[in-house]
Design an enzyme around this catalytic site. Structure first.
Site, PDB file in Angstrom:
ATOM      1  N   LYS A 110       0.070  -3.223 -28.345  1.00 41.86           N
ATOM      2  CA  LYS A 110      -1.064  -4.083 -27.979  1.00 41.86           C
ATOM      3  C   LYS A 110      -2.380  -3.360 -28.205  1.00 41.86           C
ATOM      4  O   LYS A 110      -3.313  -3.915 -28.794  1.00 41.86           O
ATOM      5  CB  LYS A 110      -0.889  -4.480 -26.506  1.00 41.86           C
ATOM      6  CG  LYS A 110      -1.913  -5.459 -25.989  1.00 41.86           C
ATOM      7  CD  LYS A 110      -1.305  -6.430 -24.997  1.00 41.86           C
ATOM      8  CE  LYS A 110      -1.094  -5.824 -23.624  1.00 41.86           C
ATOM      9  NZ  LYS A 110      -2.308  -5.855 -22.807  1.00 41.86           N
ATOM     10  N   ARG A 167      -7.355  -3.026 -31.530  1.00 37.40           N
ATOM     11  CA  ARG A 167      -8.296  -2.155 -32.265  1.00 37.40           C
ATOM     12  C   ARG A 167      -8.296  -2.478 -33.756  1.00 37.40           C
ATOM     13  O   ARG A 167      -9.326  -2.433 -34.406  1.00 37.40           O
ATOM     14  CB  ARG A 167      -7.937  -0.682 -31.994  1.00 37.40           C
ATOM     15  CG  ARG A 167      -8.350  -0.241 -30.574  1.00 37.40           C
ATOM     16  CD  ARG A 167      -7.636   1.035 -30.173  1.00 37.40           C
ATOM     17  NE  ARG A 167      -8.119   1.590 -28.908  1.00 37.40           N
ATOM     18  CZ  ARG A 167      -7.772   1.151 -27.695  1.00 37.40           C
ATOM     19  NH1 ARG A 167      -6.945   0.120 -27.567  1.00 37.40           N
ATOM     20  NH2 ARG A 167      -8.258   1.733 -26.602  1.00 37.40           N
ATOM     21  N   GLY A 213      -8.316  -7.058 -20.532  1.00 39.98           N
ATOM     22  CA  GLY A 213      -9.360  -6.096 -20.186  1.00 39.98           C
ATOM     23  C   GLY A 213      -9.764  -5.274 -21.403  1.00 39.98           C
ATOM     24  O   GLY A 213     -10.945  -4.980 -21.608  1.00 39.98           O
ATOM     25  N   SER A 253     -10.363   6.484 -18.707  1.00 38.93           N
ATOM     26  CA  SER A 253     -10.088   5.119 -19.162  1.00 38.93           C
ATOM     27  C   SER A 253     -10.341   5.007 -20.660  1.00 38.93           C
ATOM     28  O   SER A 253     -11.453   5.235 -21.132  1.00 38.93           O
ATOM     29  CB  SER A 253     -10.985   4.132 -18.406  1.00 38.93           C
ATOM     30  OG  SER A 253     -11.074   2.917 -19.139  1.00 38.93           O
ATOM     31  N   ASP A 304       0.387   1.970 -17.301  1.00 35.62           N
ATOM     32  CA  ASP A 304       0.930   0.636 -17.565  1.00 35.62           C
ATOM     33  C   ASP A 304       2.431   0.553 -17.288  1.00 35.62           C
ATOM     34  O   ASP A 304       2.979  -0.535 -17.151  1.00 35.62           O
ATOM     35  CB  ASP A 304       0.680   0.238 -19.026  1.00 35.62           C
ATOM     36  CG  ASP A 304      -0.793  -0.020 -19.292  1.00 35.62           C
ATOM     37  OD1 ASP A 304      -1.557  -0.207 -18.324  1.00 35.62           O
ATOM     38  OD2 ASP A 304      -1.192  -0.036 -20.480  1.00 35.62           O
ATOM     39  N   ARG A 344      -1.713  -3.701  -8.723  1.00 38.30           N
ATOM     40  CA  ARG A 344      -0.307  -3.323  -8.958  1.00 38.30           C
ATOM     41  C   ARG A 344       0.264  -2.441  -7.872  1.00 38.30           C
ATOM     42  O   ARG A 344       1.491  -2.287  -7.806  1.00 38.30           O
ATOM     43  CB  ARG A 344      -0.153  -2.666 -10.336  1.00 38.30           C
ATOM     44  CG  ARG A 344      -0.232  -3.680 -11.446  1.00 38.30           C
ATOM     45  CD  ARG A 344       0.071  -3.094 -12.804  1.00 38.30           C
ATOM     46  NE  ARG A 344      -0.016  -4.147 -13.813  1.00 38.30           N
ATOM     47  CZ  ARG A 344      -0.264  -3.933 -15.098  1.00 38.30           C
ATOM     48  NH1 ARG A 344      -0.449  -2.705 -15.544  1.00 38.30           N
ATOM     49  NH2 ARG A 344      -0.326  -4.941 -15.936  1.00 38.30           N
ATOM     50  N   ARG A 367       3.355  -7.316 -16.571  1.00 40.40           N
ATOM     51  CA  ARG A 367       4.200  -6.131 -16.331  1.00 40.40           C
ATOM     52  C   ARG A 367       4.966  -6.242 -15.007  1.00 40.40           C
ATOM     53  O   ARG A 367       6.059  -5.696 -14.872  1.00 40.40           O
ATOM     54  CB  ARG A 367       3.371  -4.855 -16.391  1.00 40.40           C
ATOM     55  CG  ARG A 367       2.676  -4.692 -17.747  1.00 40.40           C
ATOM     56  CD  ARG A 367       2.493  -3.283 -18.193  1.00 40.40           C
ATOM     57  NE  ARG A 367       1.577  -3.233 -19.320  1.00 40.40           N
ATOM     58  CZ  ARG A 367       1.918  -3.469 -20.601  1.00 40.40           C
ATOM     59  NH1 ARG A 367       3.168  -3.725 -20.921  1.00 40.40           N
ATOM     60  NH2 ARG A 367       1.007  -3.427 -21.560  1.00 40.40           N
TER      61      ARG A 367
HETATM   62  C1  S3P Z   1      -5.820   0.260 -22.689  1.00 40.63           C
HETATM   63  C2  S3P Z   1      -6.220   1.177 -21.764  1.00 40.63           C
HETATM   64  C3  S3P Z   1      -5.703   1.228 -20.387  1.00 40.63           C
HETATM   65  C4  S3P Z   1      -4.431   0.403 -20.246  1.00 40.63           C
HETATM   66  C5  S3P Z   1      -4.547  -0.938 -20.908  1.00 40.63           C
HETATM   67  C6  S3P Z   1      -4.798  -0.758 -22.389  1.00 40.63           C
HETATM   68  C7  S3P Z   1      -6.421   0.299 -24.044  1.00 40.63           C
HETATM   69  O1  S3P Z   1      -6.677   0.702 -19.508  1.00 40.63           O
HETATM   70  O2  S3P Z   1      -4.132   0.243 -18.880  1.00 40.63           O
HETATM   71  O3  S3P Z   1      -3.373  -1.687 -20.727  1.00 40.63           O
HETATM   72  O4  S3P Z   1      -5.885  -0.330 -24.969  1.00 40.63           O
HETATM   73  O5  S3P Z   1      -7.447   0.965 -24.194  1.00 40.63           O
HETATM   74  P1  S3P Z   1      -7.859   1.622 -18.893  1.00 40.63           P
HETATM   75  O6  S3P Z   1      -8.713   2.051 -19.989  1.00 40.63           O
HETATM   76  O7  S3P Z   1      -8.581   0.699 -17.944  1.00 40.63           O
HETATM   77  O8  S3P Z   1      -7.184   2.738 -18.182  1.00 40.63           O
END
Ligand code: S3P
Length: 426
Positions: free
Chosen positions: A23, A28, A92, A165, A312, A343, A384
């Site tokens: 994903k 990206r 997100g 993050s 995750d 979670r 999840r």
């Molecule tokens: C992700 C980063 C993580 C992860 C999300 C995917 C990404 O989140 O939990 O499922 O693709 O950059 P955070 O950046 O909030 O930790």
């Protein structure tokens, strides 16, 4: 399909080549194609709701997309002002990375998402972006979507993030590519590094030194991407846990990214006693290979370091904790509270419903291994959580409700699960 009843599984031996594509890398691939001077070619793009939303947004931003069902070709003539609101759905990653991509683009953009995403915190990206001159706003002083962006000139920055993050890091790296000077970004622990690898592969002037990334602004467009998206270790992990908790079972998960920022949950399962072997077969942008997982009796562990490397997978890992001997402990995981659901509470409450003893803390929880019992568990709209408790059902049978969310990341999950056990939709 609002609920599912899964039956207890008996021993299985399986090799899976159809684990959902990654994903993070799919999002990206779609977005970064907008920075290239030619046509990017993406194979094995994740055709799930979250990433198809990103692809649709890229189209709304003026890119031309050709899709023959195997390869997605994306060409862009620069970001165009869209006439549509940009809907990131449940993602997100989608909304936070688009904030970075669009902050310096010419025009006005509105980003929104579903009812869950509209309650997740955005200040982690809107604040640092505003500090460098971005014109961004949203509900609650820019913390909640819908977000609106008026593209602006961005100042160079040295940003020290308090959270590990990848979404914040990627957002700021995308902003840095159009800032007015050299930028640095550092984080407390290394988060997943797909953005750095992919942009470097496209020719961006980006240097990673431990926890600090230095980014020079783009002087010209980057080279197009040419990528085959590997399988997603976060999706593969559900089947790793399935094998690890079902006596005499084993599974091979084919073509998964072996990037060390992504396979920490497999390492945790290994520390618990599962028999796991990694076999690298390729290396393009990322090491890629097969992961072999074999059942063995599990023992409890503590998980407290490099949390972002398995954040995750913690819901699925918690099902393994429930089947292990002893008390497993998760610490430093407050980020779990702001994922697709809270979670910490959805995992703990779900396990309690299955007769498992837990303790909840602000930044983690404990799980005392025991006998899982059949229960009815609601996913709270979190993919999840839904898939984790369905996997728990392989031990004891389970009813799980609110399943649509599984389509955000793993649309063929049930097709694969049916190779292991009986699945009945209600
Ligand atoms: C992700 C980063 C993580 C992860 C999300 C995917 C990404 O989140 O939990 O499922 O693709 O950059 P955070 O950046 O909030 O930790």
């Amino acid at each position: 399909m609002s609920s599912v009843e899964v039956s207890r599984a008996t021993e299985f031996s399986l090799s899976i080549s159809e684990i959902a594509p990654d994903k993070s890398i799919s999002h990206r691939s779609a977005m970064f194609s907008m920075l290239a001077n030619g046509t990017s070619e993406i194979k094995n793009f994740l055709r799930a709701e979250d990433t198809m939303n990103s692809l649709e947004i890229v189209r709304n931003l003026g890119a031309t997309i050709e899709d023959d069902g195997v390869t997605i070709k994306i060409s862009s003539n620069g970001i165009q002002e869209p006439s549509e609101i940009l809907d990131c759905g449940n993602s997100g990653t989608g909304i936070r990375l688009f904030c970075g991509l669009l902050s310096s683009a010419n025009g006005h953009f509105v980003l929104t998402g579903d009812k869950y995403l509209r309650h997740r915190p955005m200040k982690r990206v809107t604040n640092p972006l505003r500090d460098i001159g971005a014109k961004l706003d949203g509900r609650n002083d820019g913390d909640l979507a819908p977000l609106s962006i008026r593209g602006a000139s961005l100042k160079a920055f040295n940003y020290e993030s308090k959270i590990a993050s990848a979404q914040v890091k990627s957002c700021m790296i995308l902003a840095a590519l159009h800032a007015d000077g050299v930028c640095t970004y550092s984080e407390p622990e290394l988060s997943r590094d797909h953005t750095e690898r992919m942009l470097k592969g496209m020719g961006a002037d980006l240097h990673v030194d431990g926890l600090k990334t230095t980014i020079k602004p783009m002087k010209e467009l980057l080279s197009p991407l040419n990528i085959r998206v590997p399988a997603d270790p976060s999706s593969a992990f559900f089947f790793a846990v399935a094998a690890a908790i079902t006596p005499d079972s084993n599974v091979t998960l084919e073509g998964v990214t072996l990037n060390s920022t992504r396979i920490e949950a497999f390492k945790a399962l290994e520390r618990m006693g599962a028999d796991i072997r990694y076999e690298q077969i390729d290396n393009k942008y990322e090491p890629i290979g097969n992961i072999h997982v074999k059942y063995a009796p599990l023992k409890a562990i503590t998980v407290e370091d490099n949390i972002s490397w398995l954040i995750d997978e913690l819901p699925a890992l918690s099902i393994a904790f429930a089947c292990a001997d002893g008390v497993s402990i998760v610490k430093n995981a407050e980020e779990l509270r702001v994922k697709e659901s809270d979670r910490i509470s959805t995992v703990v409450n779900g396990l309690n419903a299955c007769g498992i003893t837990t303790t909840e803390y602000e930044d983690g929880y404990t799980v005392t291994g025991g006998k899982l019992s059949k229960a009815s568990v609601d996913s709270h709209g979190d993919h999840r959580i839904a898939m984790s408790f369905i996997i728990a059902g392989l031990r004891c049978g389970m009813n799980v409700t609110d399943l649509e969310c599984i389509n955000t990341s793993f649309p063929n999950f049930f097709e694969l699960l049916q190779k292991i056990t009986k699945v009945e939709f209600k």
